[in-house]
Design an enzyme around this catalytic site. Structure first.
Site, PDB file in Angstrom:
ATOM      1  N   ASP A 185       0.817  -1.228   0.000  1.00 31.61           N
ATOM      2  CA  ASP A 185       0.000   0.000   0.000  1.00 31.61           C
ATOM      3  C   ASP A 185       0.842   1.266   0.000  1.00 31.61           C
ATOM      4  OD1 ASP A 185      -2.615  -0.820  -0.260  1.00 31.61           O
ATOM      5  OD2 ASP A 185      -3.048  -0.840   1.886  1.00 31.61           O
ATOM      6  N   LYS A 237      -0.350   4.669  -1.324  1.00 32.34           N
ATOM      7  CA  LYS A 237      -1.342   5.499  -0.634  1.00 32.34           C
ATOM      8  C   LYS A 237      -0.735   6.770  -0.046  1.00 32.34           C
ATOM      9  CE  LYS A 237      -4.888   2.061   0.398  1.00 32.34           C
ATOM     10  NZ  LYS A 237      -5.653   1.328   1.424  1.00 32.34           N
ATOM     11  N   HIS A 252      -3.604   3.966  -6.321  1.00 26.08           N
ATOM     12  CA  HIS A 252      -2.470   3.743  -5.413  1.00 26.08           C
ATOM     13  C   HIS A 252      -1.583   2.564  -5.812  1.00 26.08           C
ATOM     14  CE1 HIS A 252      -5.146   0.822  -3.284  1.00 26.08           C
ATOM     15  NE2 HIS A 252      -4.011   0.261  -2.926  1.00 26.08           N
ATOM     16  N   HIS A 287      -2.235  -6.342  -6.187  1.00 25.22           N
ATOM     17  CA  HIS A 287      -2.915  -6.924  -5.033  1.00 25.22           C
ATOM     18  C   HIS A 287      -4.408  -6.616  -5.002  1.00 25.22           C
ATOM     19  CE1 HIS A 287      -1.794  -2.873  -3.574  1.00 25.22           C
ATOM     20  NE2 HIS A 287      -2.845  -2.967  -2.757  1.00 25.22           N
ATOM     21  N   ASP A 323      -4.771  -8.951   2.385  1.00 25.89           N
ATOM     22  CA  ASP A 323      -5.153  -7.535   2.385  1.00 25.89           C
ATOM     23  C   ASP A 323      -6.598  -7.363   2.825  1.00 25.89           C
ATOM     24  OD1 ASP A 323      -5.044  -4.762   1.843  1.00 25.89           O
ATOM     25  OD2 ASP A 323      -5.724  -5.073  -0.212  1.00 25.89           O
TER      26      ASP A 323
END
Length: 311
Positions: A184, A187, A212, A237, A266
C-alpha cells in the site's frame, strides 16, 4: 507529539540518548532525561507499578526504532520474556519501521532496506516457529495508525500463507515479504482525507484511491531494489479472479500467485481491523463476507488454506 513504546523493549544500560515520558491524564511527564541511564531498577520499579508503556518524542522515534531493531536478536532469544510478548515486540518494531519509512521521502526506503530485510527475516522465523500470529497482530491495532498496522498484518499473513502453500526458499519469501509490506505504499500519494473519509467515497474519489497500486509500483520500481515478484504484489494486489479488479483487470491465470495470496491477506486484515467508518469484524464474519459477498474475488484453493490456518 509523542509515540508509545513498550517498556519490555528497553534493555537496561543500553538505551541511546532519548528522553522517556510517562503519561498522566492528557499530559506527558518526563521520566528519564536523555543524559541519564535507564537502569534495571528503573525497569523493575515501573513494572511493579504496572507501567507497560512509555513514550518518546516523535522526533526521536527513528533513534528508538533503530535501537530496538538492533537489539531484537537479543530480545527474541531472552528466555525470561514470554513468547507472546516477544511476538508483540517484533510486530510493533515492524509497525514502527513502516510508519517511519512511509512518513519519509521515498529514498529512505533504499537507505533503510537492510533494516526492512532484517525485520522480515525475524517475521519469517516467527511464522515458521510459532503456533499462531493473530493475537500478536491484533494487539497492535489500538496503538497505531491503521495503514502501518495493516501493512505488517498483510505481510505476516501473506508470508504465512505462502509457507503453507509452497515450498519456497528464503529469497523468494523475502521477495513476498518486501512486496506485501509495501503493498500500500502508493497510498502516501493519495489525499489523506480520502483514505480517512468516514462515509462512502464518490465515484471520482474512488477512482483516485484506485490509483495507489500504480503510484506505489512506479515509485518503488524507480528505486531499483525491489524484485519483479515484489513489484507485482504492489501493482496487482487488487486484481480479482473474475477480472473485475484493478488496475489492469487481470483474471485467474494472468494473476501471479503472490498477488492472489496478498489480496486475501489484504482484505482479511482490512475487515478485521477498526476503520474510520466501521468497527473491526470477527474473523468468522470476515471469512463469511469473503466467501459470500466477495465471491469471485479470490483463488478458492488459497482462500481455503487461509481459512483452515485460522482455526
Amino acid at each position: 507529539m509523542y509515540r508509545m513504546i513498550q517498556l519490555e523493549s528497553l534493555i537496561p544500560e543500553t538505551l541511546p540518548g532519548v528522553a522517556l515520558f510517562i503519561k498522566h491524564g492528557e499530559n506527558h511527564v518526563l521520566y528519564k532525561d536523555p543524559k541519564l541511564s535507564f537502569t534495571q531498577t528503573d525497569k523493575e520499579r515501573l513494572l511493579d507499578n504496572n507501567v507497560k508503556h512509555l513514550f518518546v518524542k516523535a522526533a526521536e522515534m527513528s533513534t528508538y526504532n533503530q535501537y530496538v531493531e538492533a537489539n531484537l536478536p537479543l530480545l527474541l532469544s531472552d528466555d525470561s520474556i514470554e513468547p507472546e510478548l516477544k511476538q508483540t515486540m517484533l510486530y510493533q518494531a515492524s509497525v514502527n519501521y513502516v510508519q517511519e519509512i512511509f512518513d519519509s521521502p521515498a529514498i529512505a526506503i533504499r537507505q533503510n532496506v537492510d533494516r526492512c530485510r532484517n525485520l522480515i527475516k525475524h517475521i519469517l522465523n516467527d511464522v515458521m516457529n510459532s503456533d499462531g500470529v493473530m493475537p500478536a497482530l491484533s494487539s497492535l491495532v489500538d496503538h497505531n495508525a491503521y495503514t502501518y498496522v495493516h501493512s505488517v498484518q498483510v505481510a505476516t499473513y501473506s508470508i504465512s500463507l505462502h509457507i503453507k502453500e509452497f515450498d519456497l526458499g528464503k529469497d523468494e519469501l523475502m521477495d513476498v515479504g518486501m512486496g506485501s509490506l509495501f503493498h500500500d505504499y502508493g497510498k502516501v500519494y493519495v489525499p489523506k482525507e480520502l483514505l480517512d473519509k468516514p462515509g462512502k467515497l464518490s465515484a471520482t474519489e474512488f477512482q483516485e484511491v484506485k490509483k495507489h497500486p500504480v503510484y506505489g509500483y512506479s515509485t518503488l520500481k524507480d528505486l531499483e531494489i525491489f524484485t519483479p515478484v515484489a513489484l507485482g504484489i504492489v501493482k496487482h494486489h487488487h486484481e480479482k479472479e473474475n477480472g473485475s479488479g484493478y488496475p489492469d483487470g487481470l483474471s485467474s491465470y494472468d494473476i501471479a500467485r503472490s498477488s492472489k495470496i496478498t489480496a486475501i491477506a489484504d482484505v482479511f486484515s482490512a475487515l478485521t481491523t477498526n476503520r474510520s467508518y466501521r468497527q473491526a469484524l470477527t474473523k468468522e464474519k470476515a471469512l463469511e463476507i469473503m466467501y459470500g459477498e466477495m465471491e469471485g474475488s479470490f483463488d478458492h484453493q488459497y482462500l481455503n488454506t487461509f481459512r483452515d490456518s485460522l482455526q
